[in-house]
Write a protein that holds these residues in place. Structure first.
Motif, short mmCIF file in Angstrom:
data_model
loop_
_atom_site.label_atom_id
_atom_site.label_comp_id
_atom_site.label_asym_id
_atom_site.label_seq_id
_atom_site.Cartn_x
_atom_site.Cartn_y
_atom_site.Cartn_z
N ASN A 223 -3.06 -21.31 -41.10
CA ASN A 223 -1.91 -22.06 -40.56
C ASN A 223 -2.32 -22.89 -39.34
N ASP A 224 -3.21 -22.32 -38.50
CA ASP A 224 -3.68 -23.06 -37.31
C ASP A 224 -4.44 -24.33 -37.73
N ILE A 225 -5.34 -24.19 -38.71
CA ILE A 225 -6.11 -25.35 -39.18
C ILE A 225 -5.18 -26.39 -39.79
N ALA A 226 -4.22 -25.96 -40.59
CA ALA A 226 -3.27 -26.89 -41.22
C ALA A 226 -2.47 -27.64 -40.16
N ASP A 227 -2.07 -26.92 -39.10
CA ASP A 227 -1.29 -27.56 -38.03
C ASP A 227 -2.13 -28.60 -37.28
N MET A 228 -3.38 -28.24 -36.97
CA MET A 228 -4.27 -29.18 -36.27
C MET A 228 -4.52 -30.42 -37.13
N ALA A 229 -4.73 -30.18 -38.43
CA ALA A 229 -4.98 -31.29 -39.35
C ALA A 229 -3.78 -32.24 -39.40
N GLN A 230 -2.58 -31.66 -39.42
CA GLN A 230 -1.37 -32.48 -39.49
C GLN A 230 -1.18 -33.29 -38.21
N LYS A 231 -1.45 -32.66 -37.07
CA LYS A 231 -1.32 -33.37 -35.79
C LYS A 231 -2.33 -34.54 -35.70
N ALA A 232 -3.58 -34.28 -36.12
CA ALA A 232 -4.60 -35.34 -36.10
C ALA A 232 -4.22 -36.46 -37.04
N ARG A 233 -3.71 -36.07 -38.22
CA ARG A 233 -3.30 -37.07 -39.22
C ARG A 233 -2.14 -37.92 -38.70
N ASP A 234 -1.14 -37.29 -38.10
CA ASP A 234 0.04 -38.01 -37.59
C ASP A 234 -0.36 -38.98 -36.47
N PHE A 235 -1.26 -38.53 -35.60
CA PHE A 235 -1.72 -39.37 -34.50
C PHE A 235 -2.44 -40.61 -35.04
N LEU A 236 -3.36 -40.39 -36.00
CA LEU A 236 -4.10 -41.51 -36.57
C LEU A 236 -3.17 -42.45 -37.33
N ALA A 237 -2.21 -41.90 -38.05
CA ALA A 237 -1.26 -42.73 -38.81
C ALA A 237 -0.45 -43.62 -37.86
N LEU A 238 -0.06 -43.07 -36.70
CA LEU A 238 0.69 -43.85 -35.70
C LEU A 238 -0.13 -45.04 -35.21
N ILE A 239 -1.40 -44.80 -34.91
CA ILE A 239 -2.24 -45.85 -34.32
C ILE A 239 -2.64 -46.88 -35.38
N VAL A 240 -2.91 -46.45 -36.60
CA VAL A 240 -3.22 -47.40 -37.68
C VAL A 240 -2.03 -48.31 -37.94
N SER A 241 -0.84 -47.72 -37.92
CA SER A 241 0.38 -48.52 -38.09
C SER A 241 0.56 -49.51 -36.93
N ALA A 242 0.29 -49.06 -35.70
CA ALA A 242 0.39 -49.94 -34.54
C ALA A 242 -0.63 -51.07 -34.62
N LEU A 243 -1.80 -50.75 -35.15
CA LEU A 243 -2.85 -51.75 -35.31
C LEU A 243 -2.41 -52.82 -36.32
N ASP A 244 -1.78 -52.39 -37.38
CA ASP A 244 -1.27 -53.33 -38.39
C ASP A 244 -0.24 -54.28 -37.79
N ARG A 245 0.61 -53.74 -36.92
CA ARG A 245 1.70 -54.54 -36.34
C ARG A 245 1.27 -55.29 -35.08
N GLY A 246 0.09 -54.93 -34.55
CA GLY A 246 -0.33 -55.50 -33.27
C GLY A 246 0.52 -54.98 -32.13
N ASP A 247 0.99 -53.73 -32.26
CA ASP A 247 1.89 -53.12 -31.27
C ASP A 247 1.06 -52.49 -30.15
N VAL A 248 1.19 -53.05 -28.94
CA VAL A 248 0.41 -52.53 -27.80
C VAL A 248 1.27 -51.66 -26.88
N SER A 249 2.44 -51.23 -27.38
CA SER A 249 3.35 -50.43 -26.54
C SER A 249 3.27 -48.94 -26.89
N VAL A 250 2.18 -48.53 -27.57
CA VAL A 250 2.11 -47.15 -28.06
C VAL A 250 1.35 -46.22 -27.12
#
Length: 563
Positions: A472-499
């Motif tokens: 469960n600990d590994i799954a939680d860490m994986a999800q947090k890392a994935r969510d963080f990367l997904a946020l930044i990749v999405s911001a990169l696509d939009r050119g959003d510098v307010s993140v």
């Protein structure tokens, strides 16, 4: 022959041509920097609609002042898979019209403003460095002035030929033998590698009264064939679609010149009808010359006739070919046969042919970097799934994506290094540095994904079993890392510098979570709930996901301009 070897003529011709070409280059670069993102948006507006493609070709070529540059870019886009053959042909049709804007500009009698433009341009360039817009305007003005100054020098260099019967007889022969004129115009363009420069030489000759209107038109028609050679040379070594695009450009101009030669008398009548003045008028007296602000022996009207010839030929040719773009595309597939093999993994956006156009090149690098980020996100997701289900097919996909990330890091970095050696603005230089940081961090994210799935393989081979809490600990860490990367990749696509604020929160959360789970594991070791061997794999996995978070935060800093 003695005139051809005359020192003043040679110095004037080559010096004037050099100033003209360098002025064109500086003006084009200044306009590109001013246009910047607008030019990328024009290209992004391209659709399957052939009319829209033609308008895009006109717009981009008007901005960068070179049909050859546009067609070379288009060949690169087709080779990268960003355009299909039909789209590309539409852009090429428009490029041929867009390049005529230059001829229209240099046909104006504004040579006397060349030196003031150079002076004012240099002042803006040197003293307004902090204001990029003014600096770019200065660059464009400087190039504009040099262009016209070079044109004036070339025109003066041809003065000795006014008394040369041999020279006059040669160009009379061109006027009488149109095919010879077309051939001369083609060869000149191939040698100089600039259709605009050949038009400038033609204007200088014609304005000096050395060649007739008929000979001028023949040279212009030849120039339209010669300018296609650049794109065909650029297409060497590319895929079939890119070579067909370059061939379509040649066929379009070659066929156009062919039927225009058949209708030559009618074409000349149309040009004469829409353009004021007698194209063969030679100023005979000083009074006439003073009235036009020119010299005795000059031709006051022919420059506008030549510019209109260039524009009308390309407009008519485009209107004729636009409805039959499909037939032109089929003709190229008949001439260049074969079928391209599409590689599963390849560079999609980057093409070195556009390095001379920094705004486009930077846009390509950004697009490829965004794509790299998306591949890394997919790797994190696939790696997490592999932890739950160690499937060999999934592992094969992960290995290929890791190789692709390594390839992208190498090629994007090489491309950015080459771009940094071009004449670019300070802001572009900063953007290049930021993109370099991003691709290096994305590559490190790929490396940590590889480390995690190798740990998963080791876990499976050594039959290591995690406790339910550890899973469960590994799954939680994986999800947090994935969510963080997904946020930044999405911001990169939009050119959003307010993140940044949200990124800092997620980075702290991942670090705190990793520390909490590591301390929990140590406590379980002390109570005997966990064994040492599974614990080492567990700690390494936790650490790898935490490092993915670190590199994601580094990407964020590059995105907002802190790196």
């Amino acid at each position: 022959m003695s005139i051809l070897l005359n020192e003043a003529f040679l110095f004037g011709l080559f010096g004037g041509l050099g100033l003209f070409l360098y002025g064109m280059k500086i003006m084009s670069e200044g306009l590109q920097k001013l246009a910047g993102e607008r030019m990328r948006k024009i290209l992004a507006a391209l659709t399957n609609n052939r009319i829209m493609g033609t308008l895009v070709g006109i717009g981009v070529t008007t901005i960068i002042q070179s049909s050859s540059a546009t067609t070379v870019m288009v060949v690169g886009f087709v080779n990268a898979g960003l355009m299909n053959l039909m789209q590309a042909i539409g852009v090429v049709l428009g490029a041929n019209i867009g390049t005529t804007v230059t001829a229209q500009i240099i046909a104006f009698k504004i040579t006397k403003y060349a030196l003031p433009a150079i002076g004012f341009g240099v002042m803006l360039k040197l003293f307004c460095r902090k204001n990029r817009t003014y600096s770019y305007v200065g660059e464009a003005l400087l190039g504009f002035g040099m262009l016209f100054f070079g044109l004036a020098i070339m025109r003066d260099a041809f003065d000795p030929f006014k008394t040369s019967e041999q020279f006059r007889n040669f160009f009379l022969l061109i006027g009488d033998n149109l095919l010879l004129g077309v051939l001369v115009g083609t060869i000149m363009t191939v040698i100089v590698q600039s259709s605009t420069a050949v038009i400038a030489i033609t204007l200088a000759l014609a304005t000096s009264g050395l060649i007739s209107f008929e000979a001028s038109v023949a040279l212009i028609l030849g120039e339209n064939i010669g300018t296609t050679v650049t794109a065909n040379l650029a297409a060497l070594g590319t895929n079939l679609a890119a070579r067909r695009t370059a061939l379509a450009h040649f066929l379009f101009n070659f066929i156009g010149v062919a039927y225009m030669l058949v209708l030559f008398p009618v074409f000349l009548q149309v040009i004469t009808a829409i353009t004021p003045g007698d194209p063969n008028l030679i100023l005979q007296t000083q009074a006439q010359a003073d009235a036009f602000g020119m010299r005795v022996g000059d031709n006051p009207y022919i420059a506008r006739h030549i510019a209109n010839t260039h524009t009308l030929f390309n407009v008519i040719n485009t209107l004729i070919f636009l409805p039959i773009v499909g037939l032109l595309a089929k003709l190229t597939t008949v001439i260049i046969r074969g079928k391209d093999e599409v590689a599963e993994y390849h560079l999609k956006y980057i093409d070195t042919r556009v390095l001379n156009t920094p705004p486009i090149a930077l846009g390509q690098a950004r697009s490829e970097t965004r794509r790299m980020g998306q591949i890394c996100l997919e790797m994190v997701e696939e790696t997490t799934l592999y932890l739950k289900d160690p499937n060999e097919k999934r592992l094969d996909t992960l290995v290929k994506k890791e190789e692709m990330v390594d390839l992208l890091q190498r090629d994007i970095t090489n491309f950015l290094v080459a771009l940094s050696q071009q004449p670019i603005s300070s802001q572009t230089s900063k953007d290049i540095a930021s993109l370099m940081h991003m691709v290096n961090d994305f590559e490190r994210i790929g490396d940590y994904c590889e480390k995690i799935w190798l740990l998963a393989q080791r876990k499976q081979q050594q039959k290591i079993i995690f406790s339910e809490i550890a899973d469960n600990d590994i799954a939680d860490m994986a999800q947090k890392a994935r969510d963080f990367l997904a946020l930044i990749v999405s911001a990169l696509d939009r050119g959003d510098v307010s993140v940044m604020e949200k990124a800092e929160f997620m980075e702290r959360t991942i670090n705190q979570t990793e520390e909490t789970y590591r301390n929990g594991h140590i406590a379980r070791l002390n109570t005997g709930e966990c064994a040492v061997q599974p614990g080492l794999v567990f700690i390494d996995m936790l650490h790898s996901f935490e490092k993915i978070g670190d590199h994601t935060f580094n990407v964020t800093k590059a995105l907002v301009g802190r790196k």
